[in-house]
Design an enzyme around this catalytic site. Structure first.
Site, PDB file in Angstrom:
ATOM      1  N   HIS A  56       0.823  -1.216   0.000  1.00  0.00           N
ATOM      2  CA  HIS A  56       0.000   0.000   0.000  1.00  0.00           C
ATOM      3  C   HIS A  56       0.859   1.269   0.000  1.00  0.00           C
ATOM      4  O   HIS A  56       0.355   2.349   0.284  1.00  0.00           O
ATOM      5  CB  HIS A  56      -0.912   0.018   1.229  1.00  0.00           C
ATOM      6  CG  HIS A  56      -1.731  -1.212   1.387  1.00  0.00           C
ATOM      7  ND1 HIS A  56      -2.590  -1.661   0.415  1.00  0.00           N
ATOM      8  CD2 HIS A  56      -1.811  -2.106   2.415  1.00  0.00           C
ATOM      9  CE1 HIS A  56      -3.171  -2.780   0.834  1.00  0.00           C
ATOM     10  NE2 HIS A  56      -2.710  -3.073   2.038  1.00  0.00           N
ATOM     11  N   HIS A 218      -6.860  -4.598  -1.024  1.00  0.00           N
ATOM     12  CA  HIS A 218      -6.150  -5.877  -1.100  1.00  0.00           C
ATOM     13  C   HIS A 218      -6.503  -6.627  -2.377  1.00  0.00           C
ATOM     14  O   HIS A 218      -6.353  -7.842  -2.456  1.00  0.00           O
ATOM     15  CB  HIS A 218      -6.477  -6.748   0.117  1.00  0.00           C
ATOM     16  CG  HIS A 218      -6.067  -6.136   1.406  1.00  0.00           C
ATOM     17  ND1 HIS A 218      -6.954  -5.487   2.231  1.00  0.00           N
ATOM     18  CD2 HIS A 218      -4.853  -6.039   2.003  1.00  0.00           C
ATOM     19  CE1 HIS A 218      -6.308  -5.030   3.286  1.00  0.00           C
ATOM     20  NE2 HIS A 218      -5.034  -5.348   3.170  1.00  0.00           N
TER      21      HIS A 218
END
Length: 329
Positions: A56, A218
């Site tokens: 991320h 995700h």
């Protein structure tokens, strides 16, 4: 799969090393861990710890430093860090006034951060925790009970970080964090999926003319799939859902975050931001600050998310504007 790697088994380890070597003036690695900690220490200040799975970037290590986080813990790609790693982050952040954990609402993250807090408690470190659940796309998913924590987490980091730097207590920071979390809403869209290095194939498939609304960070698919549409129409779809959730009214003041998911050019992000500004202007909602860029990504996913923070306290804008010394803010 095309990625610039030296193999999939050492990607996080080598990323962490590259990050601390590149920014040694701001952060360091806690030896033997995947904890990134700020260099400057302030005795008597509440420590702030966040983290989660890698992939991320720049979240969360990019927000470690003066004015934001004390430490961030890097798990494997899209995998929560272990309790012992988080505990090392807590110890690195502790300056005698307690530690606040800022956790995105994913089952593994919440469980492991809670276990780490128990370890710290046994070591006489006072720990509190807040859980960010700003994603309005879904109530429950593969990774969560309740709503997911996504890009709005970065705004929480910044506001809480400013208050901590000013000397707020652990209890005050927790209360402030809960107020900010209740006021921030996010919704995302994907134009193409991402590929976890160790998996080697995309998490889902999208046609050349398709987009996925409500995707997670995700690589989780969203709540609906539609044909590609102009930016203005896409902005309207995301804005209307967020506006309804936040109960935005004419005269309200907001902060806007347009967050790139990893592979969307800034040109497109600014086109989208312009469309969002037009929608807010037409609704009579005043924009106090806008942030545009890659703040919390999903590897090489193409797409973006829209975050709107409804200002329940105008001091939050001042906190967002205060200077920091971090890698990514």
């Amino acid at each position: 799969m095309k990625k610039i790697l030296n193999g999939t088994d050492q990607v996080v380890e080598q990323m962490v090393e590259g990050l601390v070597k590149s920014h040694a003036d701001v952060v360091h690695r806690v030896e033997g861990t995947r904890v990134i900690a700020r260099n400057d220490k302030r005795p008597g200040k509440v420590g702030l710890v966040s983290g989660g799975g890698s992939g991320h970037e720049p979240a969360h290590a990019g927000y470690v430093g003066r004015g934001m986080l004390s430490a961030a813990v890097c798990g494997d790609v899209f995998t929560s860090p272990t309790p012992d790693q988080i505990y090392e982050g807590i110890k690195a952040a502790d300056q005698g006034a307690g530690v606040l954990l800022i956790v995105k609402n994913y089952t593994g993250d919440v469980m492991n951060f809670e276990m780490a807090a128990d370890l710290a408690d046994a070591d006489d470190i006072k720990v509190e925790q807040i859980v960010v659940d700003d994603d309005i796309a879904v109530e429950d998913s593969t990774f969560t009970t309740g709503r997911r924590g996504v890009a709005g987490t970065v705004l929480v980091h910044k506001i809480i970080g400013a208050a901590a730097e000013a000397g707020a207590s652990l209890e005050e920071l927790k209360a402030l964090g809960e107020k900010v979390i209740a006021s921030v809403k996010t919704l995302g869209v994907a134009l193409s999926p991402c590929t976890v290095p160790e998996v080697g194939h995309p998490g889902f498939e999208l046609g050349d003319d398709e987009i996925e609304l409500g995707i997670g960070i995700h690589g989780e698919p969203g709540f609906t799939r539609e044909k590609i549409m102009p930016s203005a129409r896409l902005a309207k779809q995301l804005y209307e859902r967020i506006s309804s959730e936040s109960k935005l009214l004419a005269g309200d003041k907001v902060v806007v975050l347009v967050n790139g998911m990893g592979a969307t050019p800034l040109m497109e992000q600014y086109v989208f931001a312009n469309d969002v500004h037009e929608l807010l202007k037409n609704a009579g909602v005043q924009v106090e600050k806008t942030l545009v860029g890659d703040y919390m990504t999903s590897l090489e996913m193409a797409g973006l998310s829209l975050t709107i923070l409804k200002l329940e306290d105008e001091k939050w804008v001042d906190m967002l504007k205060l200077p920091v010394d971090t890698i990514a803010w």
